[in-house]
Scaffold this active site. Structure first.
Site, mmCIF file in Angstrom:
data_model
loop_
_atom_site.group_PDB
_atom_site.id
_atom_site.type_symbol
_atom_site.label_atom_id
_atom_site.label_comp_id
_atom_site.label_asym_id
_atom_site.label_seq_id
_atom_site.Cartn_x
_atom_site.Cartn_y
_atom_site.Cartn_z
ATOM 1 N N ASP A 41 -1.092 1.932 -10.254
ATOM 2 C CA ASP A 41 -0.724 1.253 -9.420
ATOM 3 C C ASP A 41 -1.748 -0.083 -9.212
ATOM 4 O O ASP A 41 -2.937 0.194 -9.752
ATOM 5 C CB ASP A 41 -1.648 1.829 -7.174
ATOM 6 C CG ASP A 41 -0.699 3.259 -7.033
ATOM 7 O OD1 ASP A 41 0.245 2.801 -7.431
ATOM 8 O OD2 ASP A 41 -1.312 3.926 -6.716
ATOM 9 N N TYR A 69 -9.260 11.091 -13.779
ATOM 10 C CA TYR A 69 -9.431 9.694 -12.791
ATOM 11 C C TYR A 69 -11.175 9.373 -12.499
ATOM 12 O O TYR A 69 -11.895 10.710 -12.414
ATOM 13 C CB TYR A 69 -8.870 9.556 -11.447
ATOM 14 C CG TYR A 69 -7.415 9.262 -12.122
ATOM 15 C CD1 TYR A 69 -6.479 7.836 -12.384
ATOM 16 C CD2 TYR A 69 -6.849 10.106 -12.136
ATOM 17 C CE1 TYR A 69 -5.399 8.208 -12.258
ATOM 18 C CE2 TYR A 69 -5.726 10.572 -12.353
ATOM 19 C CZ TYR A 69 -4.744 9.469 -12.334
ATOM 20 O OH TYR A 69 -3.296 9.522 -12.789
ATOM 21 N N ASP A 83 -4.208 3.588 0.999
ATOM 22 C CA ASP A 83 -4.860 3.424 0.106
ATOM 23 C C ASP A 83 -6.023 2.019 0.649
ATOM 24 O O ASP A 83 -5.090 1.888 2.015
ATOM 25 C CB ASP A 83 -4.985 2.732 -1.722
ATOM 26 C CG ASP A 83 -3.951 1.891 -0.713
ATOM 27 O OD1 ASP A 83 -3.316 1.156 -0.418
ATOM 28 O OD2 ASP A 83 -3.205 2.242 -2.193
ATOM 29 N N ARG A 182 -4.259 9.855 -4.254
ATOM 30 C CA ARG A 182 -4.712 9.222 -2.734
ATOM 31 C C ARG A 182 -4.214 10.051 -1.509
ATOM 32 O O ARG A 182 -4.814 10.498 -0.748
ATOM 33 C CB ARG A 182 -3.465 7.223 -2.809
ATOM 34 C CG ARG A 182 -3.322 6.646 -3.369
ATOM 35 C CD ARG A 182 -2.508 5.617 -3.356
ATOM 36 N NE ARG A 182 -1.412 6.199 -4.071
ATOM 37 C CZ ARG A 182 -0.407 5.264 -4.136
ATOM 38 N NH1 ARG A 182 0.208 4.330 -3.590
ATOM 39 N NH2 ARG A 182 0.747 5.588 -4.759
#
Length: 291
Positions: A41, A69, A83, A182
C-alpha cells in the site's frame, strides 16, 4: 546492449504505490518488462521485490512465499480501510484495556486462522479490484480465507491520544502470503471491543529477500543493477544442478524421471538457470522454462 534479467530488492518509500516503483525501475532499467512480487500500500514501506526482463516470470512463484512485517496498531479507533488513511467509523477509546489483554488477544492470531481480507484490498471481485468498488460507493463482502501467522511478537504497548485514551501496539510478524496485517489490526480491536486500525507498516522480508539487501530508489538512480536471474533463483528455491543430458531435456521442457520435494530451480552444468520444475504425476515436470 540488452537489459540484464534479474531481481531488484527495493526499499519502497511511503507515499508511492507499487506501480509507481515499477514505473521508476522501468525508466532506470530502460525496459518496459518490469513487474513486482506483491503489492505494498502507499502508506507502507519496505521490501518490494521487482523483476526485470525474464525474471518477471519468477514473480508469480515468489508471490507464494512467506513475508515478514513490522507494524503499529492503534486500538480504540476503527476506520473504513482498517488503516490510518480511512475515515473513522467508531472511536470507543481503549481506556479500559491493558497491555496483558492486548498480548493475550494478539497471541490468538498465531497459527492457521480464517481471515476476512480488508474491503479495500486488491482482491478482484467480478473482474474489478475490491478497493475500486469501495471507492465507488459499493458494499464489498469478501469471503474469509485460510492464512497462517507463523510468528507474532509484541514489542511495546503504550498509551496514545490526547488524553491517553488510545493504545499503540508495536509488533512484528511472519506470515503466509495473502495475510493482511490491516485485518489483524481490525480483528484485534474487535476482539477487545474497542476497534483497531493500522498506523504504520514496514515489510522486512519477502521470502529470502530482506531489508538488508534492499536499496532505495535514490540509490538505484545512482547505480542501477540487478541480482542476476540465476542468483535470484538459487536464493528463492531449492536448486538442482543437472548433467548436460538432463539439461538438454529441460531446455525443451521435457519431463524428468527425478524426485523433487517441491518447486525447484534447475541449472545447467555451466550454472545457467534453465527452469522451475515441480513434482507431478510421479515425475518432475516444467512449471516455467527460462531458456
Amino acid at each position: 546492449m540488452s537489459t540484464a534479467s534479474g531481481l531488484v530488492v527495493v526499499d519502497k518509500p511511503g507515499g508511492l504505490t507499487s506501480h509507481d516503483v515499477v514505473a521508476r525501475v522501468r525508466r532506470l532499467a530502460g525496459t518496459r518488462k518490469v513487474g513486482h512480487a506483491g503489492t505494498l500500500d502507499p502508506m507502507a514501506t519496505g521490501v518490494l521485490v521487482v523483476g526485470v526482463e525474464r525474471a518477471t516470470r519468477l514473480l508469480g512463484h515468489l508471490l507464494l512465499t512467506e513475508k515478514a512485517y513490522d507494524a503499529t496498531v492503534r486500538l480504540g479507533v476503527a476506520t473504513t480501510t482498517d488503516d490510518a488513511e480511512g475515515e473513522v467509523t467508531a472511536a470507543a477509546g481503549a481506556a479500559g484495556v491493558d497491555g496483558a489483554a492486548v498480548r493475550e488477544v494478539l497471541a490468538g492470531f498465531v497459527g492457521e486462522i480464517d481471515q476476512v481480507p480488508t474491503a479495500v484490498s486488491a482482491i478482484k471481485v467480478d473482474g474489478r479490484r475490491a478497493y475500486e468498488r469501495v471507492r465507488a460507493g459499493e458494499e464489498v463482502d469478501l469471503p474469509s480465507r485460510r492464512v497462517t501467522v507463523h510468528e507474532l511478537t509484541v514489542h511495546d504497548v503504550r498509551r496514545a491520544g490526547e488524553h491517553g485514551e488510545l493504545l499503540d501496539v508495536d509488533l512484528s510478524l511472519r506470515c503466509s502470503s495473502g495475510t493482511y496485517v490491516r485485518a489483524i489490526a481490525r480483528d484485534a480491536g474487535a476482539a477487545l471491543g474497542v476497534g483497531g486500525h493500522l498506523t504504520a507498516l514496514r515489510r522486512t522480508a519477502v521470502g529470502p529477500f530482506t531489508l538488508g539487501q534492499a536499496r532505495t530508489l535514490e540509490e538505484l538512480a545512482d547505480t542501477f543493477s540487478v541480482l542476476p536471474i540465476a542468483e535470484a533463483a538459487r536464493a528463492s528455491f531449492p536448486a538442482v544442478d543437472l548433467d548436460e543430458a538432463a539439461a538438454t531435456h529441460v531446455r525443451h521442457g521435457r519431463a524428468l524421471d527425478r524426485e523433487l520435494d517441491g518447486l525447484t530451480a534447475l541449472f545447467a552444468p555451466d550454472g545457467e538457470f534453465l527452469a522451475l520444475y515441480e513434482p507431478r504425476d510421479g515425475v518432475a515436470r516444467a512449471a516455467a522454462v527460462f531458456v
